[in-house]
Design an enzyme around this catalytic site. Structure first.
Site, PDB file in Angstrom:
ATOM      1  CG  ASP A 186      44.802  29.616  -6.070  1.00 44.64           C
ATOM      2  OD1 ASP A 186      45.319  28.928  -5.027  1.00 44.64           O
ATOM      3  OD2 ASP A 186      45.201  30.954  -6.459  1.00 44.64           O
ATOM      4  CG  HIS A 191      42.367  32.489  -1.720  1.00 42.16           C
ATOM      5  ND1 HIS A 191      42.616  33.282  -1.641  1.00 42.16           N
ATOM      6  CD2 HIS A 191      43.139  31.624  -2.435  1.00 42.16           C
ATOM      7  CE1 HIS A 191      43.827  33.828  -2.247  1.00 42.16           C
ATOM      8  NE2 HIS A 191      43.783  32.526  -2.427  1.00 42.16           N
TER       9      HIS A 191
END
Length: 284
Positions: A186, A191
């Site tokens: 991901d 993030h």
């Protein structure tokens, strides 16, 4: 959002070959092996007798960040992961090949300015055609309300019981936890990149919701399954708040009827619930 294109979209099957390094990297992204002399967690991070964490199924045969494609017209920067579940039908191997089949099952329109809820399912099969796992996820499309909906959303577990938990597990995360976990597939920049996180409404990068779920999986394995991954056969979570890398995740477990546990997770530092309505089935 272009509703017809979303409704009619057909995903190409995804083949995913993975080896012991992928399985170990996923476990390291959840913090397994943080105690180098803990023999209970060694089988998840050491190739001799390696075991796969059950939640590994959520990252296998991923179709990519399809919602970012312009033809769907989705405000992808405002997407939040709402819920996630998996059911294991056949023991997950520590290495091998799986084939992912994806479909969008339903879309709930909450109205203009209120967003939409997208339900999608992934079915993992092995080379024999046997169903290995069914994985469902819910995406909250914060910027796409008012476009209409379709399908029937699956039922979800209700609120947790009152009272004190039967078990509590504290698991700290590393400041660089998201940078490790993202290597399992991901690569959403919120993030890792502070600028992307800020554009999405956060003052710094957040931990992947699936990483938080994996840490809850780790807590359930430790507290209720004797660290035997074959015993954890299904799991559901609702993502209620983001986790910031470096925080401690506190999993509160409530025992129910035989084989069923309910749970939630808190950020210890902020005392807020980050995973709610947790439900798991543990055999044996």
């Amino acid at each position: 959002m272009h509703l017809a294109k979303v409704k009619d979209h057909c995903f190409a099957p995804v083949e995913h070959r993975f080896d012991f390094r992928d399985t170990i990297l996923y476990a390291l992204g959840l913090g397994f092996g943080s105690d180098p002399v803990d023999p209970a967690e060694l089988p998840f991070v050491y190739e001799d007798g390696l075991k796969a964490v059950p939640s590994l199924c959520v990252v296998l045969a991923h179709p990519g960040f399809w919602a970012k494609r312009p033809e769907f017209g989705i405000d992808w920067l405002r997407i939040l992961h709402g819920e996630q579940s998996f059911e294991i039908h056949k023991p997950l191997p520590a290495a091998g090949v799986v084939h992912g089949e994806y479909e969008i099952e339903a879309l709930e329109d909450k109205g203009a300015g209120k967003g939409a809820i997208l339900h999608q399912a992934k079915r993992l099969r092995d080379d024999t055609g046997d169903l290995v796992a069914t994985v469902r996820s819910v995406l909250f499309l914060r910027g796409d309300g008012g476009s209409g909906g379709f399908g029937t959303p699956p039922a979800t577990p209700g609120v947790l019981p009152d009272g004190l938990p039967d078990a509590v597990v504290d698991l700290p995360t590393l400041p660089q936890q998201a940078l490790i976990y993202r290597l399992s597939g991901d690569y959403n920049p919120i993030h890792a990149d502070p600028a992307a996180a800020y554009a999405a409404g956060f003052d710094r990068p957040i931990l992947h919701g699936l990483c938080t779920m994996g840490i809850a999986t780790r807590a359930l394995l430790r507290a209720r399954a004797g660290n035997d991954p074959a015993r954890l056969t299904s799991m559901f979570v609702r993502f209620s708040r983001p986790v910031f890398p470096g925080e401690t995740i506190v999993t509160e477990i409530f025992d129910q009827e035989s084989g069923v546990v309910r749970f939630r997770c808190r950020s210890k530092e902020r005392d807020v619930v980050v995973l709610d309505r947790g439900h798991a089935v543990i055999t044996g």
